[in-house]
Every structure is written in C-alpha cells, then in structure tokens.
Design a protein around this motif. Sequence first.
Motif, mmCIF file in Angstrom:
data_model
loop_
_atom_site.group_PDB
_atom_site.id
_atom_site.type_symbol
_atom_site.label_atom_id
_atom_site.label_comp_id
_atom_site.label_asym_id
_atom_site.label_seq_id
_atom_site.Cartn_x
_atom_site.Cartn_y
_atom_site.Cartn_z
ATOM 1 N N GLY A 152 -7.090 10.999 -1.211
ATOM 2 C CA GLY A 152 -8.092 10.625 -2.252
ATOM 3 C C GLY A 152 -9.328 12.089 -1.719
ATOM 4 O O GLY A 152 -10.227 11.122 -3.247
ATOM 5 N N LEU A 153 -9.469 12.111 -0.792
ATOM 6 C CA LEU A 153 -11.101 13.019 -0.710
ATOM 7 C C LEU A 153 -10.477 14.288 -1.075
ATOM 8 O O LEU A 153 -10.885 14.880 -2.019
ATOM 9 C CB LEU A 153 -10.628 12.828 0.773
ATOM 10 C CG LEU A 153 -11.636 14.661 1.085
ATOM 11 C CD1 LEU A 153 -13.316 13.491 0.655
ATOM 12 C CD2 LEU A 153 -12.163 14.236 2.463
ATOM 13 N N HIS B 242 -9.231 13.599 -9.816
ATOM 14 C CA HIS B 242 -9.666 11.805 -9.348
ATOM 15 C C HIS B 242 -9.433 11.277 -10.818
ATOM 16 O O HIS B 242 -9.513 11.894 -11.288
ATOM 17 C CB HIS B 242 -10.549 12.089 -8.623
ATOM 18 C CG HIS B 242 -11.946 12.364 -9.612
ATOM 19 N ND1 HIS B 242 -12.555 13.178 -9.493
ATOM 20 C CD2 HIS B 242 -12.310 11.174 -10.479
ATOM 21 C CE1 HIS B 242 -13.257 13.039 -9.421
ATOM 22 N NE2 HIS B 242 -13.978 12.259 -10.947
ATOM 23 N N THR C 197 -2.824 8.395 0.043
ATOM 24 C CA THR C 197 -3.793 8.306 1.379
ATOM 25 C C THR C 197 -5.213 8.612 0.967
ATOM 26 O O THR C 197 -5.703 8.863 -0.061
ATOM 27 C CB THR C 197 -3.178 9.305 2.485
ATOM 28 O OG1 THR C 197 -3.323 10.556 2.085
ATOM 29 C CG2 THR C 197 -1.825 8.661 2.955
ATOM 30 N N ARG C 198 -6.131 8.137 2.273
ATOM 31 C CA ARG C 198 -7.472 8.835 2.071
ATOM 32 C C ARG C 198 -8.099 10.140 2.152
ATOM 33 O O ARG C 198 -8.804 10.547 0.916
ATOM 34 C CB ARG C 198 -8.510 7.611 2.958
ATOM 35 C CG ARG C 198 -8.266 5.944 3.007
ATOM 36 C CD ARG C 198 -9.438 6.465 4.118
ATOM 37 N NE ARG C 198 -9.629 4.656 4.189
ATOM 38 C CZ ARG C 198 -10.515 3.272 4.023
ATOM 39 N NH1 ARG C 198 -11.073 4.300 5.236
ATOM 40 N NH2 ARG C 198 -11.078 2.498 4.624
#
Length: 58
Positions: free
Chosen positions: A46-47, A55, A42-43
């Motif tokens: 990722g954040l 990352h 999900t975003r």
Amino acid sequence: MTTIPLIIGLVLGAAVLVGYVLVMIGMRQEDRRMSLGGVPPTRAAGLARRVTGCHVRG
C-alpha cells in the motif's frame, strides 16, 4: 553544539533509507501478484502504491 546537526542528519537519513526499503519491498510484492486493481495485500504494498501514484481511489 556541532554534534546536534549531525545527529539530526543521521536520523533523517535513516528514516529516508527505511522508507525507501519499505517501498522497494512493496513494489516487489506487487510485481509477483500482478494485481494493481484490487486492495493491496500488505502495508508495504500500500505504501509503494501511494508513493508511486498507483493507488486505487474509491
């Protein structure tokens, strides 16, 4: 004139709080999946990876 700095401070504080909550949600999602080697699901995940430095580059 004294209310403008107060409003700016409240807006910045709310933005930091929202960012913190999004990172916490992403970290919880990653913890359940145990999958840091792949693409984030999900975003928010990722954040969380970006903020914590976990990352994948490439």
